[in-house]
Design a protein around this motif. Structure first.
Motif, short mmCIF file in Angstrom:
data_model
loop_
_atom_site.label_atom_id
_atom_site.label_comp_id
_atom_site.label_asym_id
_atom_site.label_seq_id
_atom_site.Cartn_x
_atom_site.Cartn_y
_atom_site.Cartn_z
N ALA A 164 -8.95 -4.42 -12.09
CA ALA A 164 -8.30 -3.12 -11.87
C ALA A 164 -8.14 -2.85 -10.37
O ALA A 164 -7.10 -2.33 -9.94
N THR A 165 -9.14 -3.23 -9.58
CA THR A 165 -9.06 -3.06 -8.13
C THR A 165 -7.91 -3.87 -7.57
O THR A 165 -7.15 -3.40 -6.72
N PHE A 166 -7.75 -5.11 -8.06
CA PHE A 166 -6.63 -5.95 -7.63
C PHE A 166 -5.30 -5.29 -7.94
O PHE A 166 -4.42 -5.17 -7.09
N TRP A 167 -5.13 -4.87 -9.21
CA TRP A 167 -3.85 -4.29 -9.62
C TRP A 167 -3.56 -2.99 -8.87
O TRP A 167 -2.41 -2.71 -8.52
N LEU A 168 -4.58 -2.20 -8.61
CA LEU A 168 -4.38 -0.97 -7.84
C LEU A 168 -3.91 -1.32 -6.42
O LEU A 168 -2.96 -0.72 -5.90
N ALA A 169 -4.53 -2.31 -5.81
CA ALA A 169 -4.14 -2.73 -4.46
C ALA A 169 -2.73 -3.33 -4.48
O ALA A 169 -1.93 -3.07 -3.57
N ALA A 170 -2.40 -4.12 -5.50
CA ALA A 170 -1.05 -4.69 -5.60
C ALA A 170 -0.02 -3.58 -5.75
O ALA A 170 1.07 -3.65 -5.16
N THR A 171 -0.37 -2.54 -6.50
CA THR A 171 0.54 -1.41 -6.67
C THR A 171 0.74 -0.70 -5.33
O THR A 171 1.88 -0.36 -4.97
N ARG A 172 -0.34 -0.50 -4.60
CA ARG A 172 -0.23 0.13 -3.27
C ARG A 172 0.66 -0.71 -2.35
O ARG A 172 1.50 -0.17 -1.63
N ALA A 173 0.46 -2.02 -2.37
CA ALA A 173 1.26 -2.90 -1.51
C ALA A 173 2.72 -2.85 -1.92
O ALA A 173 3.61 -2.75 -1.06
N ALA A 174 2.99 -2.93 -3.20
CA ALA A 174 4.37 -2.90 -3.69
C ALA A 174 5.05 -1.58 -3.34
O ALA A 174 6.27 -1.53 -3.15
N ALA A 175 4.26 -0.51 -3.24
CA ALA A 175 4.80 0.80 -2.89
C ALA A 175 4.94 0.96 -1.37
O ALA A 175 5.41 2.00 -0.90
N GLY A 176 4.52 -0.05 -0.60
CA GLY A 176 4.71 -0.02 0.84
C GLY A 176 3.46 0.17 1.68
O GLY A 176 3.53 0.09 2.90
N ASP A 177 2.31 0.40 1.06
CA ASP A 177 1.07 0.59 1.82
C ASP A 177 0.35 -0.74 2.00
O ASP A 177 -0.71 -0.99 1.42
N LEU A 178 0.95 -1.62 2.80
CA LEU A 178 0.37 -2.95 3.00
C LEU A 178 -0.97 -2.89 3.73
O LEU A 178 -1.89 -3.63 3.38
N ASP A 179 -1.06 -2.01 4.70
CA ASP A 179 -2.32 -1.90 5.46
C ASP A 179 -3.47 -1.44 4.56
O ASP A 179 -4.57 -1.96 4.64
N GLY A 180 -3.21 -0.45 3.72
CA GLY A 180 -4.26 0.06 2.84
C GLY A 180 -4.65 -0.91 1.75
O GLY A 180 -5.79 -0.94 1.31
N LEU B 101 -5.99 -0.94 -18.45
CA LEU B 101 -5.62 -1.98 -17.50
C LEU B 101 -4.27 -2.59 -17.88
O LEU B 101 -3.39 -2.76 -17.04
N LEU B 102 -4.09 -2.88 -19.16
CA LEU B 102 -2.83 -3.44 -19.61
C LEU B 102 -1.68 -2.45 -19.47
O LEU B 102 -0.57 -2.82 -19.09
#
Length: 167
Positions: free
Chosen positions: A60-76, A30-31
């Motif tokens: 971990a779910t939060f960080w994965l979603a934040a990574t997706r958002a930062a990469a441009g997948d806001l909807d997902g 996680l870190l």
């Protein structure tokens, strides 16, 4: 420790370490994923957050979603960020503000003004520097504009323009 180093804003140091530990320790993964995210290595971070040792881990779910958002997948990313976003409340300001802005931006992209306002409130609890304050004022202006409160939105935008930083 990786946690201490990451909290000091030295994520590059935290991604190293003993490979055996990285393969078996959920907290280390996680870190390390958080460090990769902070370094902008958005293509590498998901593997850390998706590891089987972190299944069912909301952080971990939060960080994965934040990574997706930062990469441009806001909807997902939006549903998981909405569910897990409050996890950032105890984070140090240096993590909470940029992550909260990702949650807020994602909520705005979905038209979820309530969620966006909630995160502005969470972030304003901390003492913000002038740049962070200007960023949040700008985002608050965007919310007010979507609510069709145009005079209030213009006032927010004008306060940002008059300030030392224009986001």
């Amino acid at each position: 420790s990786a946690k201490f180093i990451t909290s000091l804003d030295f994520p590059g140091i935290a991604i190293g370490g003993d490979r055996a530990e990285a393969e078996t320790d959920a907290e280390f993964r996680l870190l390390r994923g958080g460090s990769l995210y902070m370094l902008g290595r958005l293509e590498d971070a998901p593997a850390e957050f998706s590891h089987q040792s972190l299944q069912g881990n909301d952080e971990a779910t939060f960080w994965l979603a934040a990574t997706r958002a930062a990469a441009g997948d806001l909807d997902g990313a939006a549903p998981e960020l909405k569910r897990t976003g409050p996890i950032i409340q105890p984070y140090p300001r240096s993590l909470k503000v940029p992550l909260g802005r990702v949650v807020m931006e994602t909520a705005l992209s979905q038209g979820d003004l309530k969620q966006a306002k909630h995160f502005i409130d969470i972030l304003r609890i901390d003492t913000l520097n002038s740049i962070e304050k200007a960023q949040l004022d700008y985002e608050e202006g965007r919310i007010l504009e979507q609510e069709e409160k145009f005079d209030e939105a213009v006032a927010k935008y004008e306060s940002v323009i008059a300030g030392p930083h224009r986001p």
